[in-house]
Scaffold this motif. Sequence first.
Motif, PDB file in Angstrom:
ATOM      1  N   VAL A 192       0.845  -1.182   0.000  1.00  0.00           N
ATOM      2  CA  VAL A 192       0.000   0.000   0.000  1.00  0.00           C
ATOM      3  C   VAL A 192       0.886   1.239   0.000  1.00  0.00           C
ATOM      4  CG1 VAL A 192      -1.744   1.249   1.297  1.00  0.00           C
ATOM      5  CG2 VAL A 192      -1.827  -1.222   1.204  1.00  0.00           C
ATOM      6  N   VAL A 193       0.563   2.180  -0.843  1.00  0.00           N
ATOM      7  CA  VAL A 193       1.344   3.402  -0.977  1.00  0.00           C
ATOM      8  C   VAL A 193       0.898   4.406   0.082  1.00  0.00           C
ATOM      9  CG1 VAL A 193       1.968   5.300  -2.491  1.00  0.00           C
ATOM     10  CG2 VAL A 193       1.591   3.027  -3.453  1.00  0.00           C
ATOM     11  N   SER A 194       1.823   4.814   0.921  1.00  0.00           N
ATOM     12  CA  SER A 194       1.557   5.845   1.918  1.00  0.00           C
ATOM     13  C   SER A 194       2.889   6.491   2.277  1.00  0.00           C
ATOM     14  CB  SER A 194       0.906   5.251   3.173  1.00  0.00           C
ATOM     15  OG  SER A 194       1.840   4.472   3.885  1.00  0.00           O
ATOM     16  N   LYS A 195       2.821   7.591   2.992  1.00  0.00           N
ATOM     17  CA  LYS A 195       4.058   8.251   3.424  1.00  0.00           C
ATOM     18  C   LYS A 195       4.915   7.318   4.268  1.00  0.00           C
ATOM     19  CE  LYS A 195       2.294  12.962   3.549  1.00  0.00           C
ATOM     20  NZ  LYS A 195       1.934  14.068   4.443  1.00  0.00           N
ATOM     21  N   ALA A 196       4.273   6.398   4.968  1.00  0.00           N
ATOM     22  CA  ALA A 196       4.998   5.476   5.842  1.00  0.00           C
ATOM     23  C   ALA A 196       5.654   4.333   5.073  1.00  0.00           C
ATOM     24  CB  ALA A 196       4.056   4.900   6.899  1.00  0.00           C
ATOM     25  N   THR A 197       5.160   4.029   3.865  1.00  0.00           N
ATOM     26  CA  THR A 197       5.681   2.870   3.126  1.00  0.00           C
ATOM     27  C   THR A 197       6.603   3.236   1.968  1.00  0.00           C
ATOM     28  OG1 THR A 197       3.761   2.787   1.652  1.00  0.00           O
ATOM     29  CG2 THR A 197       3.647   1.492   3.703  1.00  0.00           C
ATOM     30  N   ILE A 198       6.687   4.506   1.642  1.00  0.00           N
ATOM     31  CA  ILE A 198       7.603   4.949   0.583  1.00  0.00           C
ATOM     32  C   ILE A 198       8.563   5.977   1.176  1.00  0.00           C
ATOM     33  CG2 ILE A 198       5.891   4.526  -1.233  1.00  0.00           C
ATOM     34  CD1 ILE A 198       5.488   7.582  -1.420  1.00  0.00           C
ATOM     35  N   PRO A 199       9.700   6.207   0.531  1.00  0.00           N
ATOM     36  CA  PRO A 199      10.631   7.234   1.045  1.00  0.00           C
ATOM     37  C   PRO A 199      10.155   8.637   0.683  1.00  0.00           C
ATOM     38  CG  PRO A 199      11.529   6.226  -0.935  1.00  0.00           C
ATOM     39  CD  PRO A 199      10.261   5.483  -0.617  1.00  0.00           C
ATOM     40  N   TYR A 200       8.998   8.998   1.191  1.00  0.00           N
ATOM     41  CA  TYR A 200       8.296  10.220   0.813  1.00  0.00           C
ATOM     42  C   TYR A 200       9.166  11.472   0.936  1.00  0.00           C
ATOM     43  CZ  TYR A 200       4.683  13.837   0.868  1.00  0.00           C
ATOM     44  OH  TYR A 200       3.935  14.956   0.602  1.00  0.00           O
ATOM     45  N   GLU A 201       9.719  11.713   2.109  1.00  0.00           N
ATOM     46  CA  GLU A 201      10.528  12.926   2.323  1.00  0.00           C
ATOM     47  C   GLU A 201      11.749  12.928   1.407  1.00  0.00           C
ATOM     48  OE1 GLU A 201       9.568  15.526   3.981  1.00  0.00           O
ATOM     49  OE2 GLU A 201       7.762  14.534   4.736  1.00  0.00           O
ATOM     50  N   ASN A 202      12.365  11.775   1.225  1.00  0.00           N
ATOM     51  CA  ASN A 202      13.526  11.667   0.343  1.00  0.00           C
ATOM     52  C   ASN A 202      13.141  11.972  -1.108  1.00  0.00           C
ATOM     53  OD1 ASN A 202      16.232  11.086  -0.376  1.00  0.00           O
ATOM     54  ND2 ASN A 202      15.644   9.006  -0.922  1.00  0.00           N
ATOM     55  N   LEU A 203      11.989  11.491  -1.542  1.00  0.00           N
ATOM     56  CA  LEU A 203      11.533  11.763  -2.906  1.00  0.00           C
ATOM     57  C   LEU A 203      11.279  13.259  -3.117  1.00  0.00           C
ATOM     58  CD1 LEU A 203       9.085   8.762  -3.416  1.00  0.00           C
ATOM     59  CD2 LEU A 203      11.356   9.055  -4.437  1.00  0.00           C
ATOM     60  N   LEU A 204      10.685  13.904  -2.115  1.00  0.00           N
ATOM     61  CA  LEU A 204      10.453  15.352  -2.221  1.00  0.00           C
ATOM     62  C   LEU A 204      11.770  16.120  -2.219  1.00  0.00           C
ATOM     63  CD1 LEU A 204       7.335  15.950   0.065  1.00  0.00           C
ATOM     64  CD2 LEU A 204       7.427  15.623  -2.410  1.00  0.00           C
ATOM     65  N   GLY A 247       8.543  12.120  -7.279  1.00  0.00           N
ATOM     66  CA  GLY A 247       8.674  13.172  -6.276  1.00  0.00           C
ATOM     67  C   GLY A 247       8.351  14.538  -6.857  1.00  0.00           C
ATOM     68  N   ARG A 248       8.816  14.802  -8.077  1.00  0.00           N
ATOM     69  CA  ARG A 248       8.513  16.075  -8.739  1.00  0.00           C
ATOM     70  C   ARG A 248       7.010  16.205  -8.968  1.00  0.00           C
ATOM     71  NH1 ARG A 248      11.657  17.971 -14.141  1.00  0.00           N
ATOM     72  NH2 ARG A 248      13.372  18.075 -12.649  1.00  0.00           N
ATOM     73  N   PHE A 249       6.386  15.115  -9.391  1.00  0.00           N
ATOM     74  CA  PHE A 249       4.936  15.131  -9.607  1.00  0.00           C
ATOM     75  C   PHE A 249       4.209  15.462  -8.301  1.00  0.00           C
ATOM     76  CE2 PHE A 249       0.874  12.931  -9.341  1.00  0.00           C
ATOM     77  CZ  PHE A 249       0.214  13.505 -10.404  1.00  0.00           C
ATOM     78  N   LEU A 250       4.570  14.771  -7.214  1.00  0.00           N
ATOM     79  CA  LEU A 250       3.925  15.019  -5.924  1.00  0.00           C
ATOM     80  C   LEU A 250       4.130  16.460  -5.462  1.00  0.00           C
ATOM     81  CD1 LEU A 250       4.854  11.785  -3.930  1.00  0.00           C
ATOM     82  CD2 LEU A 250       2.632  12.352  -4.940  1.00  0.00           C
TER      83      LEU A 250
END
Length: 178
Positions: free
Chosen positions: A1-13, A34-37
């Motif tokens: 499941v895709v969520s901030k907790a399961t992907i490297p969200y901050e790193n992607l941003l 990350g650019r899209f988000l």
Amino acid sequence: VVSKATIPYENLLQQAKETADKPYLQLTFGQAYGRFLQTHEFDPDERHVVKYIDDKDHPDLAYIMLRYRQSHDFYHALTGLPPTVLGELGLKWLELWQTGLPMTAFAGTFGSLTLSHDDSHILHHHYIPWAQRVGGNQMKFGTLLNVYYEKEWDTPLVDLQQRMGIELAPHNVEGEQR
């Protein structure tokens, strides 16, 4: 499941910020996502739960529909389509040729009824032929849903597109920037 907790969200941003001046096709898949988000201020945790499918009676089907909805933003990063009405319709047509899901045909058909003459021309002469060409391939491995995108963050975008048989959607037909 895709969520901030399961992907490297901050790193992607962070990577999106660091590569802001880099041409789109020189990004990794993770940088493009990350650019899209970041560009569109999307949050993977804001996806609504799947309705109309009882996850107690049909847990596999409920998960597939959740994954389909969560993967939608990956498709934007992969194809370069913006989250505009026209870009969303282009993706719906790609998803139709990929999945055959009736809801994609419904959204693609009825969504296009609201378009201006110019946008309708772009959809019918640029995005739909692209979606049919790309989506009709059934990719080299199956469908877009078969990809474990979370293992592709560091893959150069062009390498992932080549491996999957995806080409960028026609760009600058609606003045978007990648």
